[in-house]
Design an enzyme around this catalytic site. Structure first.
Site, PDB file in Angstrom:
ATOM      1  N   ARG A 186      45.573  20.969  -9.486  1.00 14.31           N
ATOM      2  CA  ARG A 186      45.593  19.533  -9.186  1.00 14.31           C
ATOM      3  C   ARG A 186      44.230  18.957  -9.555  1.00 14.31           C
ATOM      4  O   ARG A 186      43.205  19.360  -8.998  1.00 14.31           O
ATOM      5  CB  ARG A 186      45.890  19.322  -7.706  1.00 14.31           C
ATOM      6  CG  ARG A 186      45.991  17.869  -7.276  1.00 14.31           C
ATOM      7  CD  ARG A 186      46.322  17.779  -5.783  1.00 14.31           C
ATOM      8  NE  ARG A 186      46.449  16.394  -5.336  1.00 14.31           N
ATOM      9  CZ  ARG A 186      45.428  15.646  -4.916  1.00 14.31           C
ATOM     10  NH1 ARG A 186      44.206  16.139  -4.891  1.00 14.31           N
ATOM     11  NH2 ARG A 186      45.631  14.397  -4.523  1.00 14.31           N
ATOM     12  N   LYS A 190      35.435  18.513  -6.093  1.00 11.61           N
ATOM     13  CA  LYS A 190      35.131  18.792  -4.694  1.00 11.61           C
ATOM     14  C   LYS A 190      33.618  18.990  -4.518  1.00 11.61           C
ATOM     15  O   LYS A 190      32.918  19.417  -5.440  1.00 11.61           O
ATOM     16  CB  LYS A 190      35.892  20.039  -4.221  1.00 11.61           C
ATOM     17  CG  LYS A 190      37.411  19.864  -4.181  1.00 11.61           C
ATOM     18  CD  LYS A 190      37.841  18.954  -3.040  1.00 11.61           C
ATOM     19  CE  LYS A 190      39.332  18.625  -3.076  1.00 11.61           C
ATOM     20  NZ  LYS A 190      40.184  19.756  -2.779  1.00 11.61           N
TER      21      LYS A 190
END
Length: 547
Positions: free
Chosen positions: A507, A472
């Site tokens: 994840r 991210k």
């Protein structure tokens, strides 16, 4: 003209006034309960109103003028236990029992009669206008319809068992029904689900509920409390495929497969079916427990594609993955916010649904997931991928608390539409509608996020939490890394921190690095016998009169 009447006919006519009087008395009692405040204690002695004609009342369906809050325990150990539970929930709804919230799902060792299969147990809070005897009759009818034998062994095997634990504020005893249920406090497999139904709103608004759960808490602690969970006698589980998933035994790694041309990290790499299947096998070989397949990009500012286009990318891959020899060693998840895609994916062998919108981008998602009966990842996001990072959607006063609060609203909606609470996995949505600083705040306060879910139910606060920090942009900002592919070490660092603070599923793109990080983190932060990492006491019990 006179009509002759046999003795049986005269007896039946003679009983009519008795039945009618009983119904009038029962309706009066219902009005009396309804006229009291929501937390007044109402008691009916077994020597007056209920037992006199209790057996007669069981033949009538009398509707209360207002809905009552009830708690119903569910158990069973014969046949397809999960299917029986789901069928019972649907049949209750059709009969006028509107389920509000679900406890967790537990697998328990048999009690009393030991030589029989293991049980599944849970409980629900519901609202109904059925009077207690009519409610009892409905539940017994459901038991019969699902195959329970009327004259079976007491405490022995049964397809389904539905018991009324509480009915509003009523305390009563008759030949056929006692409320509250007399054996609540001695049964761990009843106490654990009962505790799950507690929430902080109940504690603040109703002394009678506070009293019940205070007593349940004491009884739960006397039989071993949370320490007994994970033992052979009692395990919290989620139905997954044709198995029961004991999700708290370790941290699970979800590997990412994007069959998209425009995902932020690996867009375009796995467009062909051959490349996609090869990547799935590589993720499984690296230790992935779950493979999350997405055909719609959810990167910032990504455009929404049509349902047909999403299915055109997804279904050929699922068909090919279904032929892998290693299929039994992992679970498949579909990453979609489209209910039609979710339905078709599950038909094609997918075991769970991961919805980044938490049901906000498709009004049919909750109903479809309820019909499918699969685990559902309910993630937090405001807006949609094109608007999620605008100023309005990233404005919080207390990001961890507000994210939990907004998810509680969605949990309430999902459960009211039939998604069992025991099937829901929550995700605070790192990178979605959050700035870099807000993502760090959520990670730092993951245990507070978990405890915030108790505003809806303790079951939600005790359920699995998924985090998706992989590659991210906030990692690149902190570590000064421009390329997302260079952020795997940073991702592993967040994975370790997440495990320490209570994450149950991570994840990730780089499965190998994350599996190693998870093994180390589990060894340090999740020692054997520990089942609720980062879990704080989410319930503020109040002293009150014990029911």
């Amino acid at each position: 003209m006179m009509t002759r009447m046999c003795s049986h006919g005269r007896l039946a006519v003679g009983l009519i006034p008795i039945f009618q009087a009983g119904i009038r008395r029962w309706r009066g009692l219902i009005r009396e309960w309804s006229s009291g405040s929501s937390c007044d204690r109402r008691s009916v002695s077994g020597d007056n109103r209920v037992t006199k004609h209790g057996s007669a009342f069981a033949r009538f369906s009398v509707m209360a003028s207002e809905a009552e809050d009830v708690v119903i325990a569910i158990g069973g150990n014969v046949g397809n236990r999960v299917r029986n539970f789901m069928d019972a929930l649907r049949m209750m709804k059709k009969a006028g029992i509107d389920i509000v919230s679900h406890a967790g799902l537990y697998e328990s060792a048999p009690a009393y009669v030991l030589n029989q299969p293991r049980f599944l147990n849970s409980a629900v809070r519901a609202m109904t206008r059925l009077d207690p005897y009519s409610l009892l009759q409905v539940l017994k009818g459901i038991e019969r319809d699902l195959g329970r034998v009327a004259d079976g062994i007491r405490y022995g095997p049964r397809a389904i068992d539905l018991d009324i634990l509480f009915y509003g504020q009523l305390s009563m005893s008759s030949e056929v029904l006692t409320i509250p249920h007399p054996r609540i406090w001695e049964r761990p497999f009843v106490l654990a689900p009962l505790m799950d139904l507690y929430n902080t709103k109940l504690a603040d608004s109703c002394k009678i509920w506070s009293a019940r759960f205070e007593r349940a808490r004491h009884a739960w602690e006397l039989v071993g409390g949370e320490k007994q969970l994970g033992q052979e006698s009692l395990k919290r589980v989620i139905p997954l495929g044709d198995k029961l998933w004991y999700w708290s035994d370790k941290t699970y790694v979800m590997g990412i497969l994007n069959v998209t041309p425009d995902s932020f990290s690996d867009g375009g790499k796995f467009i062909s079916v051959q490349d996609a299947v090869a990547h799935v096998q590589a993720l499984v070989d690296a230790g992935a427990d779950i493979i999350d397949v997405g055909a719609q990009s959810t990167r910032p500012f990504a455009s929404r594609i049509t349902t047909e286009e999403e299915l055109g990318r997804l279904l050929p891959v699922l068909e090919a993955v279904g032929k892998l020899a290693s299929l039994e060693s992992f679970y498949l998840c579909v990453d979609t916010f489209d209910s039609m895609v979710a339905r078709e994916a599950v038909k094609s062998g997918v075991h769970m649904v991961n919805d980044v919108s938490g049901g906000c981008l498709d009004p049919d998602m909750y109903r479809v997931v309820a019909e499918l009966g699969v685990p559902y990842v309910l993630m937090h996001m405001r807006g949609n991928p094109t608007t999620m990072l605008n100023e309005d959607n990233t404005r919080y006063r207390n990001v961890s608390g507000e994210v939990a609060q907004e998810l509680c609203t969605r949990l309430e909606q999902a459960e009211s539409l039939g998604v069992p609470g025991w099937c829901i996995i929550t995700d605070p949505g790192l990178g979605f509608s959050k700035t870099a600083e807000q993502n760090i705040d959520i990670l730092q306060n993951l245990s507070l996020f978990r405890s915030g879910l108790a505003a809806w139910s303790l079951a939600a606060s005790k359920g699995p939490i998924l985090i998706g920090p992989s590659r991210k942009s906030f990692l690149g900002k902190i570590c000064r890394l421009e390329n997302s592919s260079d952020q795997d070490a940073a991702t592993a660092g967040v994975v370790v921190a997440g495990v320490a603070l209570g994450a149950d599923i991570v994840r990730v793109h780089n499965v190998k690095a994350s599996v190693e990080a998870v093994r180390l983190a589990d060894t340090i932060f999740r020692p054997k016998g520990s089942h609720y990492k980062g879990f704080r006491n989410t319930c503020h019990y109040q002293q009150a009169e014990i029911v």
